[in-house]
Design a protein around this motif. Structure first.
Motif, PDB file in Angstrom:
ATOM      1  N   ARG A  33     -10.681   3.652  11.374  1.00  0.00           N
ATOM      2  CA  ARG A  33      -9.988   4.353  10.275  1.00  0.00           C
ATOM      3  C   ARG A  33      -8.829   5.197  10.793  1.00  0.00           C
ATOM      4  O   ARG A  33      -7.848   5.422  10.085  1.00  0.00           O
ATOM      5  N   ALA A  34      -8.956   5.696  12.032  1.00  0.00           N
ATOM      6  CA  ALA A  34      -7.890   6.498  12.632  1.00  0.00           C
ATOM      7  C   ALA A  34      -6.816   5.615  13.270  1.00  0.00           C
ATOM      8  O   ALA A  34      -5.851   6.127  13.839  1.00  0.00           O
ATOM      9  N   GLY A  35      -6.993   4.293  13.180  1.00  0.00           N
ATOM     10  CA  GLY A  35      -6.006   3.373  13.734  1.00  0.00           C
ATOM     11  C   GLY A  35      -6.200   3.033  15.198  1.00  0.00           C
ATOM     12  O   GLY A  35      -5.314   2.459  15.829  1.00  0.00           O
ATOM     13  N   VAL A  36      -7.341   3.403  15.764  1.00  0.00           N
ATOM     14  CA  VAL A  36      -7.626   3.116  17.177  1.00  0.00           C
ATOM     15  C   VAL A  36      -8.523   1.893  17.258  1.00  0.00           C
ATOM     16  O   VAL A  36      -9.623   1.892  16.716  1.00  0.00           O
ATOM     17  N   ARG A  37      -8.050   0.865  17.913  1.00  0.00           N
ATOM     18  CA  ARG A  37      -8.833  -0.360  18.087  1.00  0.00           C
ATOM     19  C   ARG A  37      -9.322  -0.412  19.535  1.00  0.00           C
ATOM     20  O   ARG A  37      -8.525  -0.517  20.459  1.00  0.00           O
ATOM     21  N   LEU A  38     -10.639  -0.309  19.678  1.00  0.00           N
ATOM     22  CA  LEU A  38     -11.250  -0.395  21.006  1.00  0.00           C
ATOM     23  C   LEU A  38     -12.234  -1.552  21.023  1.00  0.00           C
ATOM     24  O   LEU A  38     -12.964  -1.760  20.052  1.00  0.00           O
ATOM     25  N   ASP A  39     -12.246  -2.263  22.123  1.00  0.00           N
ATOM     26  CA  ASP A  39     -13.219  -3.323  22.324  1.00  0.00           C
ATOM     27  C   ASP A  39     -14.619  -2.707  22.230  1.00  0.00           C
ATOM     28  O   ASP A  39     -14.854  -1.588  22.696  1.00  0.00           O
ATOM     29  N   HIS A  40     -15.552  -3.442  21.613  1.00  0.00           N
ATOM     30  CA  HIS A  40     -16.921  -2.940  21.420  1.00  0.00           C
ATOM     31  C   HIS A  40     -17.547  -2.540  22.762  1.00  0.00           C
ATOM     32  O   HIS A  40     -18.239  -1.516  22.854  1.00  0.00           O
ATOM     33  N   GLU A  41     -17.300  -3.322  23.788  1.00  0.00           N
ATOM     34  CA  GLU A  41     -17.889  -3.041  25.107  1.00  0.00           C
ATOM     35  C   GLU A  41     -17.344  -1.730  25.676  1.00  0.00           C
ATOM     36  O   GLU A  41     -18.091  -0.937  26.267  1.00  0.00           O
ATOM     37  N   ILE A  42     -16.046  -1.478  25.481  1.00  0.00           N
ATOM     38  CA  ILE A  42     -15.456  -0.231  25.975  1.00  0.00           C
ATOM     39  C   ILE A  42     -16.054   0.957  25.219  1.00  0.00           C
ATOM     40  O   ILE A  42     -16.382   1.991  25.819  1.00  0.00           O
ATOM     41  N   LEU A  43     -16.215   0.804  23.915  1.00  0.00           N
ATOM     42  CA  LEU A  43     -16.826   1.863  23.112  1.00  0.00           C
ATOM     43  C   LEU A  43     -18.245   2.155  23.597  1.00  0.00           C
ATOM     44  O   LEU A  43     -18.639   3.323  23.728  1.00  0.00           O
ATOM     45  N   GLN A  44     -19.013   1.101  23.889  1.00  0.00           N
ATOM     46  CA  GLN A  44     -20.371   1.288  24.415  1.00  0.00           C
ATOM     47  C   GLN A  44     -20.328   2.010  25.762  1.00  0.00           C
ATOM     48  O   GLN A  44     -21.153   2.884  26.023  1.00  0.00           O
ATOM     49  N   ASP A  45     -19.364   1.635  26.608  1.00  0.00           N
ATOM     50  CA  ASP A  45     -19.233   2.283  27.921  1.00  0.00           C
ATOM     51  C   ASP A  45     -18.901   3.767  27.778  1.00  0.00           C
ATOM     52  O   ASP A  45     -19.423   4.602  28.515  1.00  0.00           O
ATOM     53  N   ILE A  46     -18.022   4.090  26.813  1.00  0.00           N
ATOM     54  CA  ILE A  46     -17.663   5.495  26.581  1.00  0.00           C
ATOM     55  C   ILE A  46     -18.888   6.273  26.118  1.00  0.00           C
ATOM     56  O   ILE A  46     -19.168   7.377  26.613  1.00  0.00           O
ATOM     57  N   ALA A  47     -19.643   5.714  25.175  1.00  0.00           N
ATOM     58  CA  ALA A  47     -20.850   6.388  24.686  1.00  0.00           C
ATOM     59  C   ALA A  47     -21.851   6.594  25.821  1.00  0.00           C
ATOM     60  O   ALA A  47     -22.423   7.687  25.966  1.00  0.00           O
ATOM     61  N   ARG A  48     -22.073   5.555  26.637  1.00  0.00           N
ATOM     62  CA  ARG A  48     -23.007   5.676  27.769  1.00  0.00           C
ATOM     63  C   ARG A  48     -22.530   6.734  28.761  1.00  0.00           C
ATOM     64  O   ARG A  48     -23.315   7.532  29.278  1.00  0.00           O
ATOM     65  N   PHE A  49     -21.216   6.742  29.025  1.00  0.00           N
ATOM     66  CA  PHE A  49     -20.648   7.702  29.966  1.00  0.00           C
ATOM     67  C   PHE A  49     -20.937   9.132  29.514  1.00  0.00           C
ATOM     68  O   PHE A  49     -21.390   9.965  30.295  1.00  0.00           O
ATOM     69  N   PHE A  50     -20.680   9.412  28.219  1.00  0.00           N
ATOM     70  CA  PHE A  50     -20.894  10.774  27.744  1.00  0.00           C
ATOM     71  C   PHE A  50     -22.378  11.111  27.618  1.00  0.00           C
ATOM     72  O   PHE A  50     -22.772  12.258  27.858  1.00  0.00           O
ATOM     73  N   LEU A  51     -23.208  10.135  27.277  1.00  0.00           N
ATOM     74  CA  LEU A  51     -24.656  10.389  27.263  1.00  0.00           C
ATOM     75  C   LEU A  51     -25.127  10.805  28.656  1.00  0.00           C
ATOM     76  O   LEU A  51     -25.837  11.802  28.811  1.00  0.00           O
ATOM     77  N   LEU A  52     -24.737  10.042  29.663  1.00  0.00           N
ATOM     78  CA  LEU A  52     -25.150  10.351  31.040  1.00  0.00           C
ATOM     79  C   LEU A  52     -24.552  11.667  31.518  1.00  0.00           C
ATOM     80  O   LEU A  52     -25.235  12.483  32.146  1.00  0.00           O
ATOM     81  N   THR A  53     -23.261  11.880  31.219  1.00  0.00           N
ATOM     82  CA  THR A  53     -22.582  13.096  31.668  1.00  0.00           C
ATOM     83  C   THR A  53     -23.212  14.338  31.048  1.00  0.00           C
ATOM     84  O   THR A  53     -23.528  15.308  31.743  1.00  0.00           O
ATOM     85  N   PHE A  54     -23.432  14.297  29.720  1.00  0.00           N
ATOM     86  CA  PHE A  54     -23.988  15.461  29.052  1.00  0.00           C
ATOM     87  C   PHE A  54     -25.462  15.677  29.417  1.00  0.00           C
ATOM     88  O   PHE A  54     -25.920  16.809  29.529  1.00  0.00           O
ATOM     89  N   ARG A  55     -26.213  14.591  29.594  1.00  0.00           N
ATOM     90  CA  ARG A  55     -27.612  14.748  30.026  1.00  0.00           C
ATOM     91  C   ARG A  55     -27.667  15.401  31.398  1.00  0.00           C
ATOM     92  O   ARG A  55     -28.466  16.300  31.643  1.00  0.00           O
ATOM     93  N   SER A  56     -26.827  14.904  32.302  1.00  0.00           N
ATOM     94  CA  SER A  56     -26.796  15.449  33.657  1.00  0.00           C
ATOM     95  C   SER A  56     -26.367  16.914  33.643  1.00  0.00           C
ATOM     96  O   SER A  56     -26.967  17.760  34.320  1.00  0.00           O
ATOM     97  N   ALA A  57     -25.351  17.237  32.852  1.00  0.00           N
ATOM     98  CA  ALA A  57     -24.879  18.621  32.760  1.00  0.00           C
ATOM     99  C   ALA A  57     -25.956  19.512  32.152  1.00  0.00           C
ATOM    100  O   ALA A  57     -26.123  20.663  32.562  1.00  0.00           O
ATOM    101  N   GLY A  58     -26.707  18.985  31.175  1.00  0.00           N
ATOM    102  CA  GLY A  58     -27.798  19.752  30.579  1.00  0.00           C
ATOM    103  C   GLY A  58     -28.919  19.988  31.565  1.00  0.00           C
ATOM    104  O   GLY A  58     -29.474  21.085  31.653  1.00  0.00           O
ATOM    105  N   LYS A  59     -29.242  18.945  32.317  1.00  0.00           N
ATOM    106  CA  LYS A  59     -30.318  19.059  33.309  1.00  0.00           C
ATOM    107  C   LYS A  59     -29.967  20.109  34.362  1.00  0.00           C
ATOM    108  O   LYS A  59     -30.807  20.909  34.765  1.00  0.00           O
TER     109      LYS A  59
END
Length: 199
Positions: free
Chosen positions: A54-80
Motif C-alpha cells: 500500500r505504501a508503494g514498496v514492492r519486496l520479494d516475499h523471501e526478503i520480507l521473511q528475512d527482514i522479519a527473521r532478522f528483527f525477531l533474532l535481533t530483538f530477542r537477543s537484545a532482550g535476553k
C-alpha cells in the motif's frame, strides 16, 4: 567473526531494510515488538507485506521473511542481554557498516520504548516454560518373572513419552501402569482433548 559470505548476506539485508522509509520500518518493527511482548500470537508477515504494498514498496516475499527473521533474532537477543538502545545500535553497527542513520534512529527509539517490556516478557517465559509432549507410545506386556513382585502373570502397559524441553532437547520418559491405571489415564486424556477442542 562472521565469514565474508555471511557479511555479504547481512549487508544485502541491511541495504533492503535501509531502503524502507522510517515510518514503514517502524511499522514493521512494531509488529515484531508487540509479538515479543506477548501481546499477539505471532508476526503476520502477510499484513506487513500488505502495508508495504500500500505504501508503494514492492519486496520479494523471501526478503520480507528475512527482514522479519532478522528483527525477531535481533530483538530477542537484545532482550535476553537486556541491551539499552545505544547498545543495540552499537551491536547493529558492528554487524554491518551499511546502516543508514535514519534506520538506526528508528531502531534506537523503538528499542528504548519497548526493550524493557521484551526483556520482562522473556524472563516470564523462561520461568513458565515447560516441555511439550511430541510423541506417546504404549505397549502391552505381561509380568512373568520378578524378584520383587508377588502377582505374576498380570498384564501391564508401558508408556514412552517424548518431550521437547524449552532448550530444544528431546527427552524420553517411560513408566509402567496396571490396566485399570491405563484405562483411567486414557479417560483423562480424552477429557482433556474434549476441553481443548472448546478453547
Amino acid at each position: 567473526m562472521p565469514s565474508a559470505q555471511e557479511l555479504s548476506g547481512t549487508n544485502k539485508l541491511v541495504d533492503s531494510i535501509c531502503r524502507l522509509s522510517p515510518d514503514l520500518l517502524a511499522d514493521a518493527c512494531q509488529h515484531i515488538l508487540i509479538y515479543l511482548q506477548g501481546q499477539t500470537r505471532g508476526v503476520d508477515s502477510a499484513e506487513i507485506s500488505d502495508r508495504f504494498r500500500r505504501a508503494g514498496v514492492r519486496l520479494d516475499h523471501e526478503i520480507l521473511q528475512d527482514i522479519a527473521r532478522f528483527f525477531l533474532l535481533t530483538f530477542r537477543s537484545a532482550g535476553k542481554d537486556n541491551l539499552s538502545g545505544d547498545d543495540l545500535v552499537l551491536k547493529l553497527e558492528e554487524g554491518s557498516n551499511k546502516w543508514s542513520k535514519a534506520s538506526l534512529q528508528v531502531l534506537h527509539r523503538l528499542w528504548s520504548e519497548h526493550g524493557a517490556s521484551v526483556h520482562a516478557q522473556q524472563q516470564v517465559q523462561a520461568m513458565l516454560s515447560i516441555g511439550q509432549l511430541v510423541d506417546i507410545q504404549w505397549k502391552l506386556g505381561m509380568a512373568v518373572s520378578s524378584d520383587t513382585c508377588r502377582s505374576l502373570n498380570s498384564p501391564y502397559v508401558t508408556l514412552l513419552l517424548k518431550i521437547v524441553e524449552p532448550s530444544g532437547q528431546i527427552y524420553q520418559r517411560s513408566f509402567e501402569m496396571t490396566i485399570p491405571q491405563f484405562q483411567n489415564f486414557h479417560k483423562q486424556f480424552k477429557e482433556m482433548a474434549a476441553v481443548m477442542e472448546t478453547v
